[in-house]
Design an enzyme around this catalytic site. Structure first.
Site, mmCIF file in Angstrom:
data_model
loop_
_atom_site.group_PDB
_atom_site.id
_atom_site.type_symbol
_atom_site.label_atom_id
_atom_site.label_comp_id
_atom_site.label_asym_id
_atom_site.label_seq_id
_atom_site.Cartn_x
_atom_site.Cartn_y
_atom_site.Cartn_z
ATOM 1 N N ARG A 174 0.868 -1.184 0.000
ATOM 2 C CA ARG A 174 0.000 0.000 0.000
ATOM 3 C C ARG A 174 0.892 1.217 0.000
ATOM 4 O O ARG A 174 1.613 1.495 0.962
ATOM 5 C CB ARG A 174 -0.889 -0.009 1.241
ATOM 6 C CG ARG A 174 -1.911 1.142 1.282
ATOM 7 C CD ARG A 174 -3.011 0.868 0.272
ATOM 8 N NE ARG A 174 -4.155 1.757 0.475
ATOM 9 C CZ ARG A 174 -4.466 2.779 -0.316
ATOM 10 N NH1 ARG A 174 -3.720 3.038 -1.377
ATOM 11 N NH2 ARG A 174 -5.536 3.507 -0.075
ATOM 12 N N GLY A 175 0.879 1.964 -1.110
ATOM 13 C CA GLY A 175 1.842 3.033 -1.312
ATOM 14 C C GLY A 175 1.844 4.090 -0.228
ATOM 15 O O GLY A 175 2.905 4.515 0.249
ATOM 16 N N GLU A 176 0.681 4.522 0.185
ATOM 17 C CA GLU A 176 0.621 5.625 1.147
ATOM 18 C C GLU A 176 1.151 5.218 2.521
ATOM 19 O O GLU A 176 1.508 6.065 3.328
ATOM 20 C CB GLU A 176 -0.814 6.134 1.277
ATOM 21 C CG GLU A 176 -1.790 5.117 1.852
ATOM 22 C CD GLU A 176 -3.221 5.624 1.875
ATOM 23 O OE1 GLU A 176 -3.906 5.372 2.873
ATOM 24 O OE2 GLU A 176 -3.650 6.258 0.887
ATOM 25 N N ASP A 177 1.218 3.902 2.804
ATOM 26 C CA ASP A 177 1.740 3.441 4.091
ATOM 27 C C ASP A 177 3.258 3.281 4.072
ATOM 28 O O ASP A 177 3.935 3.623 5.053
ATOM 29 C CB ASP A 177 1.121 2.087 4.455
ATOM 30 C CG ASP A 177 -0.338 2.190 4.842
ATOM 31 O OD1 ASP A 177 -0.809 3.313 5.026
ATOM 32 O OD2 ASP A 177 -0.997 1.135 4.947
ATOM 33 N N THR A 178 3.826 2.725 2.985
ATOM 34 C CA THR A 178 5.223 2.253 3.051
ATOM 35 C C THR A 178 6.099 2.679 1.886
ATOM 36 O O THR A 178 7.300 2.416 1.904
ATOM 37 C CB THR A 178 5.230 0.711 3.105
ATOM 38 O OG1 THR A 178 4.543 0.212 1.952
ATOM 39 C CG2 THR A 178 4.570 0.198 4.367
ATOM 40 N N ARG A 179 5.554 3.332 0.862
ATOM 41 C CA ARG A 179 6.336 3.577 -0.342
ATOM 42 C C ARG A 179 7.618 4.351 -0.061
ATOM 43 O O ARG A 179 8.697 3.995 -0.542
ATOM 44 C CB ARG A 179 5.497 4.320 -1.372
ATOM 45 C CG ARG A 179 6.259 4.549 -2.702
ATOM 46 C CD ARG A 179 5.467 5.444 -3.645
ATOM 47 N NE ARG A 179 4.173 4.888 -3.965
ATOM 48 C CZ ARG A 179 3.958 3.974 -4.896
ATOM 49 N NH1 ARG A 179 4.977 3.512 -5.589
ATOM 50 N NH2 ARG A 179 2.751 3.520 -5.135
ATOM 51 N N GLY A 230 -6.166 2.737 -11.664
ATOM 52 C CA GLY A 230 -7.544 2.749 -12.103
ATOM 53 C C GLY A 230 -8.374 1.856 -11.218
ATOM 54 O O GLY A 230 -7.920 1.368 -10.183
ATOM 55 N N GLU A 272 -4.244 -7.532 -6.595
ATOM 56 C CA GLU A 272 -2.881 -8.065 -6.696
ATOM 57 C C GLU A 272 -2.721 -9.311 -5.848
ATOM 58 O O GLU A 272 -2.172 -10.330 -6.284
ATOM 59 C CB GLU A 272 -1.868 -7.007 -6.239
ATOM 60 C CG GLU A 272 -1.542 -5.937 -7.242
ATOM 61 C CD GLU A 272 -0.446 -5.020 -6.744
ATOM 62 O OE1 GLU A 272 0.016 -4.195 -7.540
ATOM 63 O OE2 GLU A 272 -0.053 -5.125 -5.565
#
Length: 1241
Positions: A28-33, A60, A94
């Site tokens: 999850r990008g906003e948590d760990t990117r 999308g 995913e």
């Protein structure tokens, strides 16, 4: 070794192409990117681990197809579960895909980043809330799929990060574990050009699929590709196991205890990953392997072993490892595999076929899959020399790369004399493992005995104290020699050359001190210059052409230890006064002397072969150990002397065509060790021994002894005689004691001038399995035959209860034939052959419920074939021109029922009426053709297939005719058809129409038809058939059921779609009546349940362009554009190309696609008339059901050709194949009038 033919020649084909990514990161990008993921990604990349991160992918509602493919092609997926992971539908999609790929053996490891694994597993906390929100707006099935994926991923062992831990150390632990895991496995390099490996690997893999512990032994000679195949298999399946190890060159590395320990430690490290594990000594190592690996499901390849101890040092027993483990062993010694446990299956690696060999050689020699035109003939010479051995093809190709044609010629000439040292070195390894006796046997076979019968060679070498029975078997086990179907010794040409090179190296310069001499020039020099020595063991003086030479009478005197003397095509002038007494073999056709030298003491001679010689045999020396004597075609022999004294141990006596032989000595009838006695075509023979008491005699042939009137008495029972041939003799009556031949299995009798009266004792021959009768043969009828017993399935004591094959020729006595069929033949008769111009077929044939084969050749007056039993497999009605159409139709219907062919077949990708290359066949003289013919038609050889159990299930019919039935859904006007099949080979039927154009009424033709089948580019011989003395045109129907085809071609099938091509040709022909025109295959048809589809159809030829319509549609513009290059070939060609190769039904404008027009010139007045294509039949099979809207519109105009669209919508008429089929252009009266005119023309 290689992989596939065609364009798949890169090493990536079997050194697997690296995955797109080693690691796929799901997060999850906003948590760990920007934190954890960024650091983890950089740490992985620094170690060379290709890692995917979706920074640049557009987001999308739905996950993209590109991302799904990336997940599939990654080796390991790392799922980083953070607090808000489940709130993203993208992430959950995913995850669902990752879990799906896990079922296909993909690796998955979760990272629980500040999340308790139980929350993921049970969807609690934020994970539960997120899924509840999704259920409000998403499909329930989709959310349920996400829940299942979370549950499965939460149960996978992974890494758990909690606040307060060192993130740096945590990441380092992950990276180190990944680096040391299976992910770090680099595929083994297989081959630069792995041509030919694919279907071989597929065959072995099908044997590996079972779940029990399994050991696979791959064996074959050096350089055949065993290691290549093992590496390809290892690369293909290693990821399915908990641990795997590939140990190469085990034989070489097992020379000392220290090196054995190294192998054991390598095995343990590659599976356990513990560099510090040491075993100390090999015996402790064996137990360590057992203890540490017993709970693991492993893949182990042990490459190149030649002793059981090499295997025992590494695995002890194959049951040590966990259920489902696989062990693959490569060896040159087949016997080694036999010593392994019962769970071991074996696979023999065969040579490459010619197509594979050409491609592999070309890739190395020319860096392309085919050599240039001026190199092609030389390339074929190289392939012939290599005989399919990949090692030789690779080495020669690399050595010839970039060189001129002259250099190629020079190198190939050198290879014929002196083998390449690299090839020689590899092949010689097997030789070095033999003991001294076995080496002598191998070299004797390589120099003198290749191609000869095993038993014959064993007897000769046994007399040399070499113990050949066990020795030859060891050579077979080590793949140095092979045994053919007829038990003849065979050897790869390069292995033979290796053996001869070993002999040459004994003394490269001094010919006289080599142990064996076989080259004509070398032997000639030694003999003429008297250079021989006691070291010479055998010589073979065989001139390529007839040669005269004058030699000294004692030219062999210095060769005291000579054991084998082989001479051919050399005529000696002068006398021969000396032969070494130690000779075991004299093989000397056209022996120029009337007797052996008087000083010769042949007490050790085993074989004396002097056909076509001047030998007389009136003063034969004592040959106490002689087992084989061939004096065939010796016209100076008038009387066979007392052999009981001179040759008491003889086993085979060949007197064929001794045309002046009149008498055989009485004692010959008491040779109790004689097994085979052949007097064929001794046309002057009149006197045989009065009685035969020969307990070992198995084969006695008197064929063509036209003056022999009396057959000997048989005073005692002889159960050993199996084959007796009395064809074309003057014998009119057999003795009453004839029934003492109680073991007789095959009897051949004929009478050309008068009847032969058989004694009542003939019915004692209860083991008779084959009876061949020609002319007037009269069975005794004074003995009551219980016909009622026969009709109820019980058998009379006077019939032949074991009879399988009955041949009746030229008999005009209908009553005699009826008597034989009803009274002498059991209901279990399998083959019946009747050749007679004046006999009709009796109704009693139907009672033979086991009849497989019926032949009614030349029965000119047979109009009807009665009902045949359901067991029938083959009917040969050659030259039966009176057969009515009703009988023929019944036969064809029964043929279809036997094969269980569907009555209606459709094909959307059929290639009908394809004009291929012109046929070419070789005309032979009747004499030359008869040599080939003996392999097919010799009565004794042919009958063997019917005397023995018939294992191959095939169906055939031969009939006069020229029209192929419509049910054959693939048809061609020439000898090749292609089609697509699924993962299994369906039932298959072939029909060929043979045409004899321009023949006279008196002409007869004999020819051999060869049918080859290509499956995914790999060629196999399907059938080879002799057609003998045919008049006019004939049809040949040939079919194989699904089970037989699947058994024979399973190893060539690949996946769900397989391209099959069936190719037929007439290879050789002759005409005894002087016919000039070669027979041809006028038409060919195949009935098969194919999966041909227009979008999948491919027609591969340098003259055709691939057309691939989508959804069975293609635009007119594109069609016209693609056909334009072929306009000069004429409208007939274009129509066939369009409609029988790739044509869709409609254009994108929903109009019919074309009509052909020829335009004289732009100023001329256009006149139209119908164009008749060579074949316009719609073979799709749909018109019979009203499904075919295809219409052929054709107009003819003189001049240039153009292709235009046609709006006509009428149907094509389903006309008989072989006739011009004229489609209707429209429904107008004008066009109908033109059609009538065309039919008249």
């Amino acid at each position: 070794m290689s992989l596939v033919t065609g364009n798949e020649v890169s090493s990536s084909s079997f050194t697997p192409r690296p995955m797109n990514f080693d690691v796929f990161l799901s997060f999850r990008g906003e948590d760990t990117r920007l934190g954890f993921i960024s650091h983890l990604y950089n740490a992985l990349v620094r170690l060379g681990i290709r890692t995917f991160i979706d920074d640049n992918l557009p987001r999308g509602e739905q996950i993209s197809a590109q991302l799904l493919k990336t997940i599939e092609s990654s080796t390991l997926s790392i799922v980083v579960f953070s607090e808000n992971y489940a709130s993203s539908a993208w992430c959950l999609d995913e995850l669902a895909k990752i879990v799906e790929c896990k079922k296909n053996d993909q690796l998955v490891r979760p990272v629980f980043y500040n999340v308790d694994p139980s929350e993921v597993r049970n969807q609690k906390g934020k994970f539960g809330k997120a899924l509840a929100e999704h259920e409000k707006v998403k499909n329930n099935n989709k959310v349920q799929r996400w829940r299942e994926a979370l549950t499965e991923a939460g149960n996978i062992s992974g890494w758990h990060y909690q606040y307060g831990c060192s993130e740096f150390k945590f990441i380092q632990g992950i990276v180190e574990e990944i680096s040391n895991s299976k992910l770090n496995h680099t595929p083994l390099f297989v081959a630069r050009y792995p041509i030919g490996v694919n279907y071989r690997v597929k065959t072995i893999l099908s044997d590996i699929e079972s779940n029990d512990i399994h050991m696979i032994g791959i064996y074959g000679p050096g350089g055949i590709g065993k290691t290549t195949i093992a590496k390809a298999i290892f690369n293909r399946i290693c990821d399915r196991f908990e641990g795997f190890s590939y140990l190469e060159n085990v034989k070489e590395k097992s020379g000392t205890n220290a090196r054995v320990i190294e192998l054991q430690e390598t095995l343990l490290f590659e599976i356990l990953g513990d560099k510090n594990l040491k075993v100390g000594n090999k015996f402790r190592g064996i137990n360590v392997i057992k203890e540490r690996l017993s709970c693991k499901r492993i893949l182990l390849v042990i490459d190149d072993v030649d002793k059981w101890v090499h295997v025992e040092n590494l695995l002890g027993g194959c049951d040590w490892f966990a259920f489902g483990s696989r062990i693959i062993i490569t060896t040159r010694d087949k016997h080694l595999l036999a010593t392994l446990e019962k769970g071991c299956s074996t696979y023999e690696v065969k040579e490459l076929d010619n197509d594979e060999a050409l491609e592999l050689f070309s890739m190395h020699a020319c860096h392309g899959n085919k050599p240039k035109e001026d190199y092609l003939e030389l390339a074929y010479q190289a392939i012939h020399y290599a005989k399919g051995l990949p090692l030789a093809l690779e080495i020669m190709g690399a050595e010839l790369y970039g060189r001129t044609t002259q250099e190629w010629k020079s190198a190939l000439s050198k290879y014929e004399r002196i083998p390449n040292k690299d090839i020689h070195k590899i092949l010689q390894i097997s030789y070095e493992g033999l003991d001294e006796n076995e080496k002598d046997i191998f070299l004797d076979i390589a120099c003198f005995f290749k191609g000869l019968g095993k038993n014959y060679v064993v007897d000769i070498l046994n007399a040399c104290n070499l113990y050949p029975l066990i020795g030859i078997q060891k050579l077979v086990d080590k793949s140095l020699i092979t045994l053919s179907e007829c038990n003849a010794l065979s050897m790869h040409d390069l292995v033979q050359q290796m053996g001869r090179e070993i002999v040459r190296q004994e003394s490269p310069q001094m010919l006289g001190i080599r142990s064996r001499l076989w080259r004509y020039e070398d032997v000639l020099e030694v003999v003429t210059e008297n250079m021989g020595s006691e070291k010479i063991r055998g010589i073979m003086l065989c001139s390529p052409g007839p040669t005269k030479m004058k030699l000294e009478a004692k030219c062999l005197q210095r060769m005291k230890n000579l054991k084998f003397l082989i001479v051919d095509n050399v005529h000696f002038c002068g006398d021969l006064e000396y032969l070494p007494n130690g000779l075991r073999l004299i093989d000397w056709p056209r022996f120029p002397f009337s007797s052996l030298p008087s000083t010769f003491c042949p007490h050790r001679l085993i074989a004396f072969n002097v056909p076509q010689s001047h030998i007389i045999l009136d003063k034969l020396l004592e040959l106490k150990n002689l087992a084989y004597m061939n004096v065939s075609h010796c016209h100076y022999i008038r009387k066979l002397p007392d052999l009981l004294i001179t040759t008491p141990n003889i086993r085979k006596l060949d007197l064929r065509e001794c045309r002046n032989l009149v008498e055989v000595h009485e004692s010959v009838g008491r040779l109790d060790k004689l097994e085979k006695w052949d007097l064929t075509d001794c046309s002057e023979l009149q006197i045989l021994p009065s009685s035969l008491m020969m307990k070992s005699l198995k084969y006695f042939r008197l064929f063509g002894c036209i003056r022999l009137e009396k057959f000997p008495n048989i005073p005692q029972e002889m159960d050993g005689l199996k084959v007796l041939d009395l064809f074309d003799t003057a014998i009119r009556e057999l003795p009453p004691s004839f029934g003492n031949l109680i073991g007789l299995e095959q009897l051949y009798l004929s009478s050309n001038f008068s009847s032969i009266h058989l004694p009542s004792s003939i019915y004692k021959l209860q083991h008779l399995r084959l009876l061949y009768l020609s002319g007037g043969i009269e069975f005794p009828k004074d003995v009551e035959i219980s016909r009622q017993a026969l009709s109820y399935g019980r058998f009379s004591n006077y019939g032949f209860r074991s009879l399988n094959f009955l041949f009746l020729c030229c008999s005009k006595n209908r009553e005699e034939i009826d008597f034989i069929l009803t009274s002498c033949c059991p209901l279990s008769l399998k083959r019946l052959s009747i050749w007679s111009k004046d006999i009709s077929l009796p109704e009693s044939i139907n009672r033979f419920s086991s009849l497989h084969w019926l032949e009614i050749r030349d029965c000119m007056f047979v109009e009807e074939i009665p009902k045949l039993p359901k067991s029938i497999r083959e009917v040969d009605a050659s030259n039966c021109f009176s057969l009515d159409s009703h009988s023929i139709q019944k036969l064809l219907l029964q043929f279809g029922r036997m094969l269980r062919l569907p009555k209606i077949m459709t094909c959307l990708g059929v290639k009908g009426d394809i004009l291929l290359d012109s046929q070419s066949s070789t005309r032979l003289s009747p004499t030359e053709f008869s040599i080939l013919q003996t392999d097919f038609y010799d009565p004794i050889n042919v009958s063997q297939n019917y005397v023995e159990d018939d294992t191959r299930c095939e169906y055939q019919i031969i009939l006069p005719g020229n029209e192929i039935p419509k049910k054959f859904n693939h048809q061609s006007v020439n000898g090749s058809i292609s089609f697509w099949i699924g993962p299994e080979f369906p039932t298959f039927a072939l029909c060929l129409a043979f045409c004899l154009d321009g023949m006279r009424d008196t002409d007869t033709y004999s020819y051999i038809c060869v049918v080859d089948i290509f499956i995914n580019g790999h060629k196999r011989l399907l059938r080879q058939r002799l057609f003998d003395n045919l008049e006019y045109g004939h049809l040949w129907f040939y079919g194989l059921p699904h089970s037989q085809l699947q058994q024979e071609f399973r190893d060539l099938l690949q996946g769900d779609q397989n391209l099959v091509e069936v190719s037929c040709k007439i290879s050789n022909w002759t005409s005894k009546t002087g016919g000039e025109n070669a027979p041809i295959i006028a038409r060919m048809g195949i009935h098969v349940e194919c999966i041909c589809q227009p979008q999948n159809s491919k027609f591969i030829s340098e003259n055709y362009e691939l057309v691939q319509p989508q959804n069975r549609q293609i635009s007119k513009r594109i069609m016209h554009q693609r056909l334009r290059p072929f306009l000069n070939r004429g409208p007939s060609f274009i129509l066939r190309r369009l409609y029988h190769i790739q044509c869709p039904i409609q254009s994108t404008s929903r109009r019919q696609l074309l009509k052909a027009r020829k335009v004289h010139n732009s100023n001329s007045r256009k006149r139209k008339r119908l164009l008749v294509a060579k074949s316009c039949k719609c073979l799709y099979g749909a018109q019979e059901h009203g499904l075919c809207s295809k219409e052929l519109g054709s107009t003819y105009l003189e001049g240039l050709t153009s292709v235009q669209s046609s709006n006509s919508d009428s149907r094509i008429r389903d006309m008989p194949v072989g006739e011009p089929e004229i489609p209707k252009i429209s429904h107008s009266a004008q066009n109908r009038t033109r059609s009538k005119k065309m039919r008249r023309s």
